[in-house]
Design an enzyme around this catalytic site. Structure first.
Site, PDB file in Angstrom:
ATOM      1  N   LYS A 224       0.852  -1.184   0.000  1.00 28.40           N
ATOM      2  CA  LYS A 224       0.000   0.000   0.000  1.00 28.40           C
ATOM      3  C   LYS A 224       0.890   1.236   0.000  1.00 28.40           C
ATOM      4  O   LYS A 224       1.704   1.431   0.903  1.00 28.40           O
ATOM      5  CB  LYS A 224      -0.897  -0.001   1.235  1.00 28.40           C
ATOM      6  CG  LYS A 224      -1.748   1.250   1.353  1.00 28.40           C
ATOM      7  CD  LYS A 224      -2.706   1.162   2.508  1.00 28.40           C
ATOM      8  CE  LYS A 224      -3.492   2.456   2.649  1.00 28.40           C
ATOM      9  NZ  LYS A 224      -4.430   2.380   3.772  1.00 28.40           N
TER      10      LYS A 224
ATOM     11  N   ARG B 150     -10.718   9.690   2.377  1.00 30.75           N
ATOM     12  CA  ARG B 150     -10.499  10.299   3.694  1.00 30.75           C
ATOM     13  C   ARG B 150     -11.656  11.211   4.070  1.00 30.75           C
ATOM     14  O   ARG B 150     -12.000  11.322   5.244  1.00 30.75           O
ATOM     15  CB  ARG B 150      -9.152  11.027   3.735  1.00 30.75           C
ATOM     16  CG  ARG B 150      -8.009  10.039   3.678  1.00 30.75           C
ATOM     17  CD  ARG B 150      -6.660  10.721   3.665  1.00 30.75           C
ATOM     18  NE  ARG B 150      -5.610   9.720   3.424  1.00 30.75           N
ATOM     19  CZ  ARG B 150      -4.330  10.023   3.277  1.00 30.75           C
ATOM     20  NH1 ARG B 150      -3.942  11.283   3.356  1.00 30.75           N
ATOM     21  NH2 ARG B 150      -3.450   9.067   3.051  1.00 30.75           N
TER      22      ARG B 150
ATOM     23  N   ARG C  44       1.214   9.982   5.951  1.00 30.84           N
ATOM     24  CA  ARG C  44       1.414   8.556   6.240  1.00 30.84           C
ATOM     25  C   ARG C  44       2.702   8.007   5.610  1.00 30.84           C
ATOM     26  O   ARG C  44       2.885   6.817   5.470  1.00 30.84           O
ATOM     27  CB  ARG C  44       0.223   7.748   5.715  1.00 30.84           C
ATOM     28  CG  ARG C  44      -1.151   8.212   6.182  1.00 30.84           C
ATOM     29  CD  ARG C  44      -2.147   7.062   6.140  1.00 30.84           C
ATOM     30  NE  ARG C  44      -3.555   7.432   6.129  1.00 30.84           N
ATOM     31  CZ  ARG C  44      -4.210   8.018   7.128  1.00 30.84           C
ATOM     32  NH1 ARG C  44      -3.584   8.359   8.236  1.00 30.84           N
ATOM     33  NH2 ARG C  44      -5.500   8.273   7.009  1.00 30.84           N
TER      34      ARG C  44
ATOM     35  N   GLU D 112       7.842  -6.302   0.978  1.00 33.46           N
ATOM     36  CA  GLU D 112       6.666  -6.213   1.863  1.00 33.46           C
ATOM     37  C   GLU D 112       5.730  -7.395   1.624  1.00 33.46           C
ATOM     38  O   GLU D 112       5.207  -7.999   2.568  1.00 33.46           O
ATOM     39  CB  GLU D 112       5.879  -4.925   1.579  1.00 33.46           C
ATOM     40  CG  GLU D 112       6.465  -3.663   2.188  1.00 33.46           C
ATOM     41  CD  GLU D 112       5.885  -3.368   3.571  1.00 33.46           C
ATOM     42  OE1 GLU D 112       5.208  -4.251   4.145  1.00 33.46           O
ATOM     43  OE2 GLU D 112       6.128  -2.253   4.068  1.00 33.46           O
TER      44      GLU D 112
ATOM     45  N   LYS E  43      -2.167  -1.552  -3.801  1.00 38.66           N
ATOM     46  CA  LYS E  43      -3.034  -0.385  -3.716  1.00 38.66           C
ATOM     47  C   LYS E  43      -2.230   0.881  -3.803  1.00 38.66           C
ATOM     48  O   LYS E  43      -1.231   0.985  -3.084  1.00 38.66           O
ATOM     49  CB  LYS E  43      -3.782  -0.453  -2.375  1.00 38.66           C
ATOM     50  CG  LYS E  43      -4.614   0.742  -2.032  1.00 38.66           C
ATOM     51  CD  LYS E  43      -5.194   0.553  -0.662  1.00 38.66           C
ATOM     52  CE  LYS E  43      -5.980   1.789  -0.281  1.00 38.66           C
ATOM     53  NZ  LYS E  43      -6.543   1.667   1.029  1.00 38.66           N
TER      54      LYS E  43
ATOM     55  N   SER F 258     -10.233   5.530  -4.250  1.00 42.50           N
ATOM     56  CA  SER F 258     -11.227   6.591  -4.403  1.00 42.50           C
ATOM     57  C   SER F 258     -10.829   7.633  -5.443  1.00 42.50           C
ATOM     58  O   SER F 258     -11.653   8.060  -6.250  1.00 42.50           O
ATOM     59  CB  SER F 258     -11.479   7.249  -3.046  1.00 42.50           C
ATOM     60  OG  SER F 258     -10.271   7.759  -2.506  1.00 42.50           O
TER      61      SER F 258
ATOM     62  N   TYR G 258     -15.054   1.060  -6.438  1.00 41.93           N
ATOM     63  CA  TYR G 258     -16.318   1.772  -6.177  1.00 41.93           C
ATOM     64  C   TYR G 258     -17.265   1.619  -7.364  1.00 41.93           C
ATOM     65  O   TYR G 258     -18.428   1.983  -7.257  1.00 41.93           O
ATOM     66  CB  TYR G 258     -16.026   3.249  -5.871  1.00 41.93           C
ATOM     67  CG  TYR G 258     -15.152   3.387  -4.632  1.00 41.93           C
ATOM     68  CD1 TYR G 258     -15.712   3.363  -3.356  1.00 41.93           C
ATOM     69  CD2 TYR G 258     -13.759   3.463  -4.741  1.00 41.93           C
ATOM     70  CE1 TYR G 258     -14.909   3.430  -2.220  1.00 41.93           C
ATOM     71  CE2 TYR G 258     -12.950   3.533  -3.619  1.00 41.93           C
ATOM     72  CZ  TYR G 258     -13.535   3.514  -2.369  1.00 41.93           C
ATOM     73  OH  TYR G 258     -12.741   3.555  -1.237  1.00 41.93           O
TER      74      TYR G 258
HETATM   75  C1  PBG Z   1      -7.008   3.624   5.724  1.00 41.03           C
HETATM   76  C2  PBG Z   1      -7.392   3.408   4.316  1.00 41.03           C
HETATM   77  C3  PBG Z   1      -7.261   4.321   3.293  1.00 41.03           C
HETATM   78  C4  PBG Z   1      -7.820   3.730   2.181  1.00 41.03           C
HETATM   79  C5  PBG Z   1      -8.255   2.473   2.546  1.00 41.03           C
HETATM   80  N1  PBG Z   1      -7.968   2.292   3.891  1.00 41.03           N
HETATM   81  C6  PBG Z   1      -6.763   5.700   3.290  1.00 41.03           C
HETATM   82  C7  PBG Z   1      -5.391   5.981   3.728  1.00 41.03           C
HETATM   83  O1  PBG Z   1      -4.543   5.094   3.881  1.00 41.03           O
HETATM   84  O2  PBG Z   1      -5.162   7.160   3.965  1.00 41.03           O
HETATM   85  C8  PBG Z   1      -7.935   4.392   0.841  1.00 41.03           C
HETATM   86  C9  PBG Z   1      -8.943   3.832  -0.037  1.00 41.03           C
HETATM   87  C10 PBG Z   1      -9.388   4.726  -1.125  1.00 41.03           C
HETATM   88  O3  PBG Z   1      -8.835   5.822  -1.360  1.00 41.03           O
HETATM   89  O4  PBG Z   1     -10.335   4.340  -1.784  1.00 41.03           O
HETATM   90  N2  PBG Z   1      -6.153   2.687   6.246  1.00 41.03           N
HETATM   91 ZN    ZN Z   2      -5.580   3.647   8.189  1.00 41.50          ZN
END
Ligand code: PBG
Ligand code: ZN
Length: 333
Positions: free
Chosen positions: A203, A213, A225, A241, A256, A282, A321
């Site tokens: 990720k 968010r 992050r 990872e 992701k 998203s 989505y």
């Molecule tokens: C949080 C999480 C996030 C997403 C899924 N789980 C956001 C982030 O890491 O800030 C993002 C999913 C998306 O943008 O559709 N752990």
């Molecule tokens: Zn999170």
């Protein structure tokens, strides 16, 4: 036949022959999307009685617990493979305690979905950022840095609670080191040895999570992050990872975001024999919607092309989505 024509016919291949009609193109198609490989993300909100639309995610809403069963039944009817649950709790604190509340939004939703249908797999996202007052994915030390090891026990608690409520799969998205091992051992020692782990193994610290968010109310109150999610330029590190999560006991692996990381999906597919999932996040969804709204592209074609590309790269499971609409489009084709 003249000599010239004969030689020309030998010097090039006529690829057009098999592209001539829809029937031929369908016959030679190498990648087929199936609604059963799609996963629908669902935001379950403990604070609302009616669905509240999410502006940045057209067609999506924060769903109250009493409506989750209906949505799951729709997803099952559409032939979708699974739902992926995110929770918005009634209240947040520094430790994200509400993530492991057995009466919280996610466990309640799991029970409601189980009652509504047995045709859907239920995946519960495991992370603290929706539950912490500061919006980070783990607990923080005094200096504001992530406390990796103290976060592990809370994540393991949450996973155990979701498994107890009936989740088929728990999906840690926090990117703490060692979380898969911690969750596996918590599940095994609480008689949830049959609950699977889908690790968000690769990720990235992406710019494409903005709409999520907003939807999940989990933007970090300060900082970012980058100290725990992968740096976008790195592919070998992603493979390391992934390997670590396999070694810790992951049953399936996620990459992701999806579209901008097709090379990582393909590398993961080539190297590991576990199911590979990809999350069309998203921002990927919202960008296509925004362009389509301006008439700059055709939403249906662009969405199906993006999903097909993710499958072609090697993902057998696609979180998107578009899941409900795509299932409908695929049925019409
Ligand atoms: C949080 C999480 C996030 C997403 C899924 N789980 C956001 C982030 O890491 O800030 C993002 C999913 C998306 O943008 O559709 N752990
Ligand atoms: Zn999170």
């Amino acid at each position: 036949m003249s000599l010239v024509t004969e030689r020309e016919s030998l010097t090039f291949a006529r690829f057009h022959r098999l592209r001539r009609t829809p029937a031929l193109r369908r016959l030679v198609r190498e990648t087929r999307l199936d609604p059963a490989m799609l996963v629908l993300p669902v935001f379950v909100d403990a604070r609302v009685d009616d669905p509240s639309p999410i502006a940045a995610l057209p067609g999506h809403a924060r769903v109250p617990i009493r409506k989750v069963g209906d949505l799951a039944a729709r997803a099952a009817d559409a032939g979708i493979g699974a739902v992926l649950l995110f929770g918005l709790p009634e209240s947040k604190d520094k430790r994200g305690t509400a993530a492991a509340d057995p009466l919280g939004p996610v466990p309640s939703a799991i029970r409601a979905i189980r009652d509504a249908t047995d045709e859907l797999a239920i995946v519960a996202d495991v992370c603290l950022c929706e539950y912490t007052s500061h919006g980070h994915c783990g607990v923080l030390r005094e200096d504001g840095a992530i406390d990796n090891d103290r976060t592990l026990e809370i994540l393991a608690d949450a996973a155990r609670v979701y498994a107890g409520a009936g989740a088929d799969v728990v999906a840690p998205s926090d990117m703490m080191d060692g979380r898969v091992a911690a969750i596996r051992s918590a599940l095994d020692s609480s008689s949830h040895e049959d609950t699977a782990i889908l690790a968000y193994a690769a990720k990235y610290a992406s710019s494409l999570y903005g709409p999520f968010r907003d939807a999940a109310d989990c933007a970090p109150a300060f900082g970012d992050r980058k100290a725990y999610q992968l740096d976008p330029p790195n592919r070998r590190e992603a493979l390391a990872e992934l390997a670590a999560d396999v070694a810790e006991g992951a049953d399936a692996l996620m990459v992701k975001p999806a579209g901008p990381y097709l090379d990582v999906i393909a590398a993961a597919r080539a190297r590991f024999d576990l199911p590979i999932a990809a999350y069309q996040v998203s921002g990927e969804y919202s960008a296509l919607h925004a362009a389509a709204q301006r008439g700059w592209l055709d939403l249906r074609r662009a969405a199906l092309e993006s999903l097909t590309a993710i499958a072609r790269a090697g993902a057998g499971i696609v979180v998107t989505y578009f899941a409900l609409e795509a299932a409908e489009w695929l049925r019409q084709r």
